[in-house]
Design a protein around this motif. Sequence first.
Motif, PDB file in Angstrom:
ATOM      1  N   ASP A  14      34.714  47.645  37.280  1.00 22.73           N
ATOM      2  CA  ASP A  14      33.391  47.707  36.661  1.00 22.73           C
ATOM      3  C   ASP A  14      33.191  49.048  35.945  1.00 22.73           C
ATOM      4  N   ARG A  15      33.544  50.137  36.618  1.00 24.34           N
ATOM      5  CA  ARG A  15      33.359  51.467  36.018  1.00 24.34           C
ATOM      6  C   ARG A  15      34.233  51.658  34.786  1.00 24.34           C
ATOM      7  N   ILE A  16      35.519  51.347  34.943  1.00 19.99           N
ATOM      8  CA  ILE A  16      36.461  51.625  33.855  1.00 19.99           C
ATOM      9  C   ILE A  16      36.232  50.707  32.656  1.00 19.99           C
ATOM     10  N   MET A  17      36.005  49.417  32.911  1.00 17.87           N
ATOM     11  CA  MET A  17      35.886  48.486  31.792  1.00 17.87           C
ATOM     12  C   MET A  17      34.501  48.532  31.143  1.00 17.87           C
ATOM     13  N   PHE A 253      48.162  39.780  29.296  1.00 19.19           N
ATOM     14  CA  PHE A 253      47.203  40.483  30.161  1.00 19.19           C
ATOM     15  C   PHE A 253      47.794  40.518  31.571  1.00 19.19           C
ATOM     16  N   SER A 254      48.907  41.239  31.696  1.00 16.15           N
ATOM     17  CA  SER A 254      49.714  41.174  32.911  1.00 16.15           C
ATOM     18  C   SER A 254      49.753  42.518  33.625  1.00 16.15           C
ATOM     19  N   ALA A 294      40.328  39.479  32.533  1.00 10.92           N
ATOM     20  CA  ALA A 294      41.544  39.375  33.348  1.00 10.92           C
ATOM     21  C   ALA A 294      41.457  40.261  34.586  1.00 10.92           C
ATOM     22  N   LEU A 295      40.908  41.455  34.429  1.00 11.44           N
ATOM     23  CA  LEU A 295      40.811  42.386  35.554  1.00 11.44           C
ATOM     24  C   LEU A 295      39.715  42.000  36.529  1.00 11.44           C
ATOM     25  N   PRO A 299      40.821  42.065  40.445  1.00 16.68           N
ATOM     26  CA  PRO A 299      40.416  43.483  40.393  1.00 16.68           C
ATOM     27  C   PRO A 299      41.394  44.456  41.023  1.00 16.68           C
ATOM     28  N   ASP A 300      42.168  44.002  42.020  1.00 15.35           N
ATOM     29  CA  ASP A 300      43.100  44.927  42.667  1.00 15.35           C
ATOM     30  C   ASP A 300      44.273  45.291  41.764  1.00 15.35           C
ATOM     31  N   MET A 301      44.492  44.501  40.707  1.00 12.55           N
ATOM     32  CA  MET A 301      45.627  44.736  39.817  1.00 12.55           C
ATOM     33  C   MET A 301      45.554  46.103  39.153  1.00 12.55           C
TER      34      MET A 301
END
Length: 333
Positions: A14-17, A253-254, A294-295, A299-301
């Motif tokens: 959430d923060r980064i995207m 998106f891997s 995708a994230l 989210p753990d990716m």
Amino acid sequence: MGNEKKTVGEIVVDRIMTRAVEEQRLPWLRPWSSTVAINWKSCKEYTGINRFLIPEGEYLTFKQALGFKFNIPKNTPSEIIIRKIDKDYPVSQAGMETILDYVKSLIGNQSRNDLIKYAIDHRVLKRKPDGQLFKTYGTVRYYTVFNVKYMIDKDGNPVKTRLESGDIEFSPLGLPQDVAGNYCEMEDITVQHGSTDPYYNDKLDIINMPDENKFNSVESYYSTLFHELIHSTCKKGRVTRNVTPNDRSYGAFSFEELVANFGASMLCAETGIYAYQPSVVDNSVAYIQEWKRALEENPDMLIKAASTSERAKAYILKYTIDEAQSELNSGDE
């Protein structure tokens, strides 16, 4: 449903995207500077996903600031860092067989001792001084930190940064051509020029690159080469991970594309290239939203990819800098 507590991974995504959408720039395309984010107390660098979570600066937790009798003024902005808390558990016989079967799937059928050695070398298992084997399980937590530039010491003066005091200095760890050349020479990786697109051939252990004059700048050339070098670390015996050609394709998106982008961005920063500029850049709103989607689904990716890219970066740098320099110093304490 609306009151469900978010996981650490969800908070990070959430923060980064959210920032990526606002700035219309994916996190690995962030501009770097000649300084980094460190913990003021330890003078150690924040690593992994923390590199992309917080701006450059010197930080303390509230508890650490209190220990130095520093005052944090009201409404001081805060950031979060991520820390993995590990706990060791003995490995049962059944658990050991599962681990060895997994290692066997990576490196083939070898002796039990060789399988165990590989598992230890690649952090799947650990061995205590008494010879006992154990497995480490980690819990990811986040902590709030504050930039010391806002803090006041016990005498009422602004807190001096470590940089101002001369306790630390920042300089590139090596030239990009040396980092790339040393790694490829020691790992016997061939870099071939003349292709239309850059890509890593894992079967032949060859990196194919367009000619240097096809790039807009030297920085763009090395940004792209570093991206492919990070991909090459997936080979067995390096920073092994299961990767398919589709995982390495542009637009995938891997997990592997995240690893390559994060790792290449960090290699750029370590070699004095303060803007990661791969040959193909898509900062369109639609592309950023696709990564966001995708994230959010996994989210753990994001945290795992940043951690893997840190190890891949260190693997490449080990041929250019000594062991003391290459130690991954985490300031997450």
